[in-house]
Motif scaffolding. Structure first.
Motif, mmCIF file in Angstrom:
data_model
loop_
_atom_site.group_PDB
_atom_site.id
_atom_site.type_symbol
_atom_site.label_atom_id
_atom_site.label_comp_id
_atom_site.label_asym_id
_atom_site.label_seq_id
_atom_site.Cartn_x
_atom_site.Cartn_y
_atom_site.Cartn_z
ATOM 1 N N ILE A 1 -21.335 20.554 95.875
ATOM 2 C CA ILE A 1 -20.539 21.230 96.898
ATOM 3 C C ILE A 1 -19.116 21.444 96.397
ATOM 4 C CG2 ILE A 1 -19.610 21.042 99.238
ATOM 5 C CD1 ILE A 1 -22.079 19.376 99.935
ATOM 6 N N HIS A 2 -18.688 22.692 96.407
ATOM 7 C CA HIS A 2 -17.299 22.984 96.051
ATOM 8 C C HIS A 2 -16.488 23.293 97.306
ATOM 9 C CE1 HIS A 2 -18.976 27.190 96.035
ATOM 10 N NE2 HIS A 2 -17.859 27.394 96.702
ATOM 11 N N GLY A 3 -15.179 23.327 97.158
ATOM 12 C CA GLY A 3 -14.303 23.603 98.282
ATOM 13 C C GLY A 3 -14.061 25.090 98.464
ATOM 14 N N LEU A 4 -13.168 25.404 99.373
ATOM 15 C CA LEU A 4 -12.809 26.791 99.641
ATOM 16 C C LEU A 4 -11.535 27.143 98.873
ATOM 17 C CD1 LEU A 4 -13.350 26.848 103.516
ATOM 18 C CD2 LEU A 4 -15.013 27.305 101.701
ATOM 19 N N ILE A 5 -11.385 28.421 98.559
ATOM 20 C CA ILE A 5 -10.198 28.875 97.837
ATOM 21 C C ILE A 5 -9.114 29.252 98.841
ATOM 22 C CG2 ILE A 5 -9.253 30.598 96.277
ATOM 23 C CD1 ILE A 5 -11.825 30.689 94.849
ATOM 24 N N GLN B 1 -29.522 14.311 95.763
ATOM 25 C CA GLN B 1 -28.170 13.766 95.672
ATOM 26 C C GLN B 1 -27.168 14.835 96.097
ATOM 27 O OE1 GLN B 1 -27.842 12.341 91.584
ATOM 28 N NE2 GLN B 1 -28.071 10.254 92.324
ATOM 29 N N ILE B 2 -26.298 14.487 97.023
ATOM 30 C CA ILE B 2 -25.231 15.389 97.449
ATOM 31 C C ILE B 2 -23.948 14.986 96.740
ATOM 32 C CG2 ILE B 2 -23.864 16.222 99.393
ATOM 33 C CD1 ILE B 2 -26.243 15.816 101.199
ATOM 34 N N ILE B 3 -23.339 15.956 96.065
ATOM 35 C CA ILE B 3 -22.143 15.694 95.259
ATOM 36 C C ILE B 3 -21.001 16.557 95.794
ATOM 37 C CG2 ILE B 3 -21.173 15.775 92.923
ATOM 38 C CD1 ILE B 3 -24.215 15.785 92.015
ATOM 39 N N GLY C 1 -15.990 19.386 96.159
ATOM 40 C CA GLY C 1 -15.712 19.280 97.577
ATOM 41 C C GLY C 1 -14.281 19.506 98.015
ATOM 42 N N LYS C 2 -13.367 19.740 97.069
ATOM 43 C CA LYS C 2 -11.953 19.897 97.427
ATOM 44 C C LYS C 2 -11.550 21.363 97.405
ATOM 45 C CE LYS C 2 -10.369 15.359 95.799
ATOM 46 N NZ LYS C 2 -9.441 14.648 94.890
ATOM 47 N N ASP C 3 -10.721 21.763 98.371
ATOM 48 C CA ASP C 3 -10.221 23.128 98.409
ATOM 49 C C ASP C 3 -9.322 23.387 97.206
ATOM 50 O OD1 ASP C 3 -11.600 23.498 100.722
ATOM 51 O OD2 ASP C 3 -9.863 23.500 102.046
ATOM 52 N N ILE C 4 -9.258 24.644 96.808
ATOM 53 C CA ILE C 4 -8.519 25.035 95.608
ATOM 54 C C ILE C 4 -7.339 25.917 95.997
ATOM 55 C CG2 ILE C 4 -8.693 26.259 93.403
ATOM 56 C CD1 ILE C 4 -11.789 25.802 93.679
ATOM 57 N N ASN C 5 -6.151 25.532 95.608
ATOM 58 C CA ASN C 5 -4.977 26.382 95.789
ATOM 59 C C ASN C 5 -4.867 27.299 94.572
ATOM 60 O OD1 ASN C 5 -4.580 24.918 98.084
ATOM 61 N ND2 ASN C 5 -2.612 24.053 97.490
#
Length: 773
Positions: free
Chosen positions: A539-543, A399-401, A584-588
């Motif tokens: 999967i996490h996003g980029l900072i 499963q890809i999350i 999956g979302k970028d982090i500010n």
């Protein structure tokens, strides 16, 4: 207590701080290193602390041996440590395996620069001496990031730490290469590849980045007799053109399709064939594309389909070859560009120039411009492996999350090309390939090396004097693709760790290496073990900075995690990262956010200090006769001690009978809250879990519960009710410390230990305490 050895039971109970009272201010630097050392020394990071638990495995993406901790690493470590601490507290036999990647290109570059400063030419030094220098550099300077990883509180099992050039992992790499070769899935061929002149090696398609760059688009004809004007951003490559491609629907050029024209471009004489191809964009430039087969992936395929010649006019050093003509031979690419533009202007062939923005292909390692060119390399046939990798996700075996990344994953697999795995380096896994000695040193059209003259094996041929080993090494990502199982003992499938911990459970990573690493691990895992390498991919996003911009030195917005730890503490950094980490979302990220997390950490410290100062809960003795003291046995029951079956929890369940309906209802709601937090963590909703915990502690516990208990304790004269209020408050505090521990391990461990020390009880540390029921 689930001790993994009766002999070490006592060692699980290590007092940290025997001070009588908490300091008025929480100072992270006073506790963090000491607590981490205690955890590691006592062996709490090992899966053996829960020997009877169901195995849970997560692999640390191996950072480069040349690397230093950056904010992206900090996010990865925080999320993974949150996961593994949660599973460990659930009683799982949890393994988080750490390691490092040898980083072929990066390490060779660093060592080469070191030798350059010493006035030593690495080529003159020779391969063996250079490798010795590289190992010495690793010993002295490499692995800095491993020590920095500890600063993040990473509870990985350091006794199982791996390095991709370890003997056992190198053996696994060799055996994997041999098996793929024997099955016809690895082959040697002369094909167009992405070549980085700066790194002096071929790289794979996935290692190429595209940077928006302003450049000129030149409109010109090859010579005055050629009927079509072409447009290109690289006029120097037109010295290698053998065709012009137009769209079959373009009426402007329909009459020319199939014809050949002789040209003379500044002394280079060629025949240019007009071909049609649907891929040609009629709206770009003149709608006529000069085809340079040897220096464009797209043009190479056109040449294959139309049986065109492929003259190589740029070499591996980024200089023009003899095929580019005597006037241009040995010139650097940009020098050749200036020269050909001057020629076109002088002959009146250049019609116009336009400034445009296009994507410049650069090496993701060094940032140097990529030169696509034909080269004799080793490749993996990927399509036979890609089908099963696609199927594993389609069937839900993996499963890809979040799920939306499945579409990107499928698109990449469906359009995958063979993987160039040979690198022109010395540092890395040398190809287990030997060639029979002959006059044919390099394969070419005139001099071919037959399959019978190639030997692939673990050891050299029996007559080594008649053979020479290939100089190249394997792409670093080849060994990384084996990481989930080579680190556990494969190819020995009877290895205890392989049998217990494979397949792994979770792979956590950023979306930017979904193809570099994740897809390749799935392909290799299925091929070599017949099992998926992991069940879930989170999967996490980029900072990014507070304005949503990518962090870079040029923008001056880079944040150093070690500086942030020094200023705010590890827990504050971790909490500020994890509460922004939506799948999956970028982090500010900003300093204001980490300041807010620091305030929350201080709130926990001060609230706990208040509870411990205002309600006596030292070990009860008849001599003291303190009416507000918590009973020692009752508090043991609070912590789940096996020798007390009733008391504290029973009393809390009977709050309603004491007329304490508000507290009874609050406990019911708290029990639901505990389950809610566990569900969030089970489903990778770390940000939501962290935010809920902060809101509950700050507003519900501090603003409402503590204030309510303070008021009632002052006026309550019933001894039983008064003690129940104390126990109720302490129960909520200690349960919240458990819930918060995966996120902010240091302060929660310190406070947990302090509570038990005040009671005079040796109690196992919070890191291995069971998750709240």
């Amino acid at each position: 207590m689930d001790d993994y050895s009766s002999e070490v039971a006592e060692e699980r109970c290590i007092p940290l701080n025997m001070k009588k009272e908490l300091e008025t201010k929480y100072t992270p630097s006073q506790f963090e290193d000491k607590i981490y050392q205690m955890w590691e020394t006592a062996g709490y990071f090992k899966p053996e602390v829960n020997p009877k638990g169901k195995p849970f495995t997560i692999m640390m993406p191996p950072p480069n041996v040349t690397g230093v901790l950056h904010i992206g690493h900090a996010l990865v470590l925080t999320i993974q440590d949150t996961i593994v601490r949660f599973r460990r507290m659930q009683g799982r036999n949890s393994l988080w395996l750490p390691g490092m990647d040898h980083a072929g290109i990066a390490t060779q570059t660093v060592v080469k620069k070191k030798l350059d400063k010493e006035g030593i030419n690495y080529r003159t030094l020779g391969r063996e001496k250079f490798i010795e220098e590289a190992w010495q550099w690793k010993k002295e300077h490499g692995g800095v990031i491993i020590e920095q990883t500890r600063k993040m509180g990473a509870s990985c099992d350091w006794t199982r730490e791996k390095f991709t050039l370890d003997d056992d992992l190198s053996q696994a790499v060799t055996e994997a290469f041999i098996e793929l070769y024997q099955q016809g899935l690895i082959y040697r061929g002369n094909y167009i590849v992405n070549f980085c002149p700066k790194c002096a090696t071929a790289i794979s398609d996935d290692e190429v980045e595209h940077i928006p760059t302003k450049t000129k688009l030149y409109f010109f004809k090859y010579d005055k007799n050629f009927p079509i004007t072409i447009a290109t951003t690289r006029p120097e490559t037109k010295l290698g053109d053998t065709a012009v491609a137009v769209n079959p629907k373009d009426k402007r050029y329909k009459k020319f399709v199939g014809k050949e024209f002789a040209i003379n471009l500044d002394g280079v004489k060629r025949k240019i064939k007009i071909i049609s191809d649907r891929a040609v964009d009629m709206g770009f430039g003149t709608g006529a594309l000069g085809v340079t087969p040897a220096h464009s992936m797209t043009d190479w395929l056109m040449a294959e389909e139309n049986h065109l010649e492929k003259p190589k006019i740029i070499d591996e050093h980024g200089r023009m070859t003899a095929e580019a003509g005597k006037k241009y031979q040995d010139l650097k690419v940009l020098e050749a560009q200036r020269k050909i533009v001057a020629y076109l202007k002088g002959k009146g062939l250049l019609e116009k120039e336009e400034e445009i923005e296009h994507n410049l292909a650069v090496c993701y390692r060094c940032g140097g411009a990529i030169e696509p060119l034909p080269s004799l390399q080793w490749f993996v046939k990927v399509k036979p492996l890609a089908g099963k990798a696609r199927e594993a996700v389609e069937k839900g075996e993996i499963q890809i999350i979040p799920k939306r990344f499945e579409k990107i994953y499928f698109h990449w697999l469906d359009n995958i090309r063979d993987w160039c795995i040979s690198r022109q380096l010395w540092w890395g896994h040398r190809l287990p390939v030997w060639y029979r000695q002959s006059e044919c040193k390099v394969q070419s059209a005139k001099c071919k090396i037959n399959d019978d003259d190639i030997y692939v094996g673990i050891k050299p041929p029996k007559d080594p004097e008649n053979w020479r080993q290939d100089e190249d090494v394997l792409d670093t990502w080849f060994s990384s693709a084996l990481w989930p199982f080579s680190t556990l003992g494969w190819p020995d499938k009877n290895s205890p760790d392989f049998k217990k911990f494979y397949p792994t459970d979770v792979l956590e990573t950023a979306y930017d290496i979904l193809f570099f690493w994740v897809a390749r691990m799935i392909m290799f895992g299925l091929y070599f073990t017949n099992e998926v390498p992991f069940k879930e991919v989170y999967i996490h996003g980029l900072i990014r900075d507070e304005h949503g911009r990518k962090m870079s030195k040029s923008l001056g917005n880079v944040l150093n995690p070690l500086d942030l730890i020094k200023d705010f503490g590890t827990d504050a950094l971790r909490f500020s990262l994890v509460t922004g980490a939506s799948p999956g979302k970028d982090i500010n990220f900003s300093l204001d956010k980490i300041k807010g997390s620091r305030n929350f950490i201080n709130k926990i410290w001060n609230a706990s200090r208040f509870v411990m100062m205002n309600f006596s809960f030292h070990r009860h003795s008849e001599e003291q006769g303190d009416e507000e003291s918590l009973d020692y046995k009752d508090y043991l029951d609070l912590a789940g001690s096996p020798d007390v079956l009733s008391g504290f929890r029973t009393e809390l369940r009977n709050l309603g009978k004491l007329g304490m309906t508000e507290e009874a209802e609050k406990l019911k709601g708290f029990n639901k809250f505990k389950k809610e937090i566990a569900d969030y963590l089970e489903n990778f909703k770390f940000s939501l879990a962290g935010e809920k915990l902060r809101d509950y502690f700050w507003h519900d516990f501090c603003d409402l519960t503590i204030e309510s208990v303070k008021r009632k304790a002052k006026s309550e004269k019933n001894k039983t009710k008064k003690q129940a209020l104390n126990k109720y408050l302490l129960y909520l505090l200690t349960e919240q410390l458990k819930l918060l521990h995966p996120f902010i391990p240091f302060i929660t461990e310190e406070l947990w230990q302090m509570i038990w020390q005040k009671l005079g009880i040796k109690k196992e540390p919070l890191i291995i305490t069971r998750w709240p029921r």
